[in-house]
Design an enzyme around this catalytic site. Structure first.
Site, mmCIF file in Angstrom:
data_model
loop_
_atom_site.group_PDB
_atom_site.id
_atom_site.type_symbol
_atom_site.label_atom_id
_atom_site.label_comp_id
_atom_site.label_asym_id
_atom_site.label_seq_id
_atom_site.Cartn_x
_atom_site.Cartn_y
_atom_site.Cartn_z
ATOM 1 N N PRO A 104 1.120 1.243 5.583
ATOM 2 C CG PRO A 104 2.871 0.584 7.002
ATOM 3 C CD PRO A 104 1.796 1.634 6.836
ATOM 4 N N PRO A 105 1.181 -1.839 3.728
ATOM 5 C CG PRO A 105 1.010 -2.394 1.496
ATOM 6 C CD PRO A 105 1.693 -1.438 2.410
ATOM 7 C CB CYS A 106 1.054 -4.707 8.089
ATOM 8 S SG CYS A 106 1.547 -2.992 8.185
ATOM 9 C CD GLN A 107 -2.641 -7.086 4.649
ATOM 10 O OE1 GLN A 107 -1.651 -6.433 4.357
ATOM 11 N NE2 GLN A 107 -3.834 -6.523 4.777
ATOM 12 C CG PHE A 109 5.600 -6.485 9.640
ATOM 13 C CD1 PHE A 109 6.695 -5.908 9.037
ATOM 14 C CD2 PHE A 109 5.488 -6.441 11.008
ATOM 15 C CE1 PHE A 109 7.668 -5.277 9.795
ATOM 16 C CE2 PHE A 109 6.448 -5.822 11.784
ATOM 17 C CZ PHE A 109 7.535 -5.231 11.175
#
Length: 483
Positions: A104-107, A109
């Site tokens: 999952p894209p977590c930048q 988060f």
């Protein structure tokens, strides 16, 4: 173990991670990928060969329900649509999922994001966690780019990576979570590609197996010549390639030329150390899942189409290759723009940097670029550019991290960029893995389209996915033996 280990792949892309997990012995229960372009490649290679354009158009049309797609094991929609479908969730729950995996894209988060539904950056990681909460799998695998581990020092916050780890530890009855920094080149890919991973084991299983929390682990710690006192955690995969065993661009490309295969399939080269990786990609695919092995081989190599370059760009590529051989950076082509003065002044300044160059200046394919320092300086002025990302690959080094832009890397010897197949070789996709949809796209469309180059650049190297999958498989097997 009477049943196969079932896994779900979220944010599945073209299928690099799934391919590795299948090679490790896992069986796909469901994949979710919102891009119809990447999903087309996934379906074609990991589910069934797509017979026609109409078949795929019908599969992704609004008339094809999410329930039908789920039965075919690939949902081509946003993850949210799966989470909102109680029937599919109930069916998945009944199948006792062993592993949920994905990137999952977590930048953006953060734990605080769960309290802020308007923070779009947080939605996808929380959706991943939400599915884990619904299905309570035995293990979880999350991967992301290595930079995600950096702390937000400016705001005194923990990194998104550490916050995601904490969220997973607190999900349901809890998971024991192993943090990893793994580099694909340590597992047999000819590419320097560091990635962070979180491997989660459900707490009740961890108790049965006696597995406890362990410190952050880096794949380089398996290099016994440098780290003799390191004991690998149980949930960390074993790295196998260090020093002279690290594969290079040569290992990936030595049997390919502009037209395709340059060496017949029965050549003795494939039995030598230098040719074994190419054989692994081209012929010896016994390490791949059965469905991939059964795919009929085409007489010609797939996804090996050369890009069209203007004469000026071809000459610039040749100059890059020559400058690299002379130990000079491509950034020298930016000197003319940085230096004020007449062309004669610029030539004198450039000559200071190229004074030790061999003459005549000859490119690897035999083209004479210049016969004198003055002529070489003149050529640099003519080809000046502010683009710094382009560079020729080094034949005796692993490839740098493969990205989604085809123009970033220049072939070591030929004046051109890399083909999709060559990039796929660096990523460890076997040659009979066919990438679908169009090859590349324009700058604005890159926000919504995922063409072949992007599919390759975004993927988890299958050979790395297999190594991680092998270790997870072993842990699950130990658990089932105790049941």
């Amino acid at each position: 173990m009477s049943k196969p280990f079932k896994y779900i792949d979220l944010f599945a892309g073209c299928g690099g991670l799934s391919l590795g997990l299948e090679a490790a012995g896992f069986e796909l229960e469901l994949a979710v990928e919102k891009s119809d372009m990447a999903a087309e490649t996934f379906y074609h290679n990991l589910i069934n060969r797509i017979p026609s354009k109409k078949f795929w158009d019908d599969y992704i049309s609004e008339n094809n329900t999410i329930e039908v797609q789920a039965k075919n094991k690939l949902i081509v929609k946003e993850l949210r649509e799966l989470l909102d479908n109680k029937n599919i969730l109930k069916s998945l729950k009944s199948n006792d999922i062993d592993l949920i995996a994905g990137g999952p894209p977590c930048q953006g988060f953060s734990l605080a994001g769960r309290r802020n539904p308007d923070d779009i950056r947080n939605q996808l990681p929380w959706q991943f966690i939400e599915l884990v909460e619904h299905l309570n799998p035995k293990m979880v695998l999350i991967e992301n780019v290595s930079g995600i581990r950096q702390n937000f020092k400016k705001h005194a916050q923990e990194s998104p990576f550490e916050q995601l780890k904490l969220a997973l530890e607190e999900t349901n009855n809890g998971y024991i979570v192993q943090s990893l920094l793994v580099n694909a080149m340590h597992f047999g890919a000819p590419q320097h590609r560091p990635r962070v991973m979180l491997v989660g084991l459900r707490s009740d299983i961890a108790t049965i197996l006696g597995i406890k929390n362990a410190d952050f682990w880096r794949s380089e710690y398996d290099d016994s010549t440098k780290f003799k006192q390191k004991i690998r955690p149980i949930m960390a995969p074993k790295a196998t390639h260090f020093g002279k065993d690290i594969l290079t661009v040569e290992n990936a490309l030595l049997d390919l030329n502009d037209k395709g295969y340059s060496i017949p399939s029965n050549d003795k080269l494939y039995n030598r150390k230098s040719g074994k990786y190419a054989k692994l990609m081209r012929q010896d695919i016994s390490w791949m899942p059965e469905k991939i092995r059964k795919i009929n081989r085409l007489p010609d190599i797939m996804n090996h189409n050369l890009r069209n370059h203007s004469d000026l760009i071809i000459t610039r590529f040749r100059l890059y290759q020559y400058l690299q051989k002379m130990g000079l950076s491509p950034k020298i082509l930016n000197l003319p723009a940085q230096f004020d003065g007449s062309e004669a002044d610029k030539k004198r300044e450039i000559c200071k940097h190229i004074k030790n160059c061999e003459l005549p200046a000859k490119s690897p394919d035999g083209e004479i670029l210049a016969s004198s320092l003055s002529g070489l300086a003149k050529l640099i002025i003519e080809l000046q550019t502010k683009k710094h990302s382009q560079r020729p690959l080094k034949w005796n080094k692993p490839s740098p991290t493969i990205v989604s832009l085809p123009e970033d890397f220049v072939h070591p010897f030929m004046p051109r960029t890399m083909t999709v197949r060559e990039m796929a070789r660096f990523q460890s996709f076997p040659d009979n893995f066919e990438f679908r949809a169009k090859e590349t796209t324009g700058s604005l469309r890159r926000r919504v389209e995922v063409p072949q180059y992007t599919q390759v650049g975004n993927a988890v190297p299958p050979i790395l996915g297999k190594a991680v999958g092998d270790n997870i498989f072993s842990i699950l097997k130990s658990y089932y033996k105790k049941m």
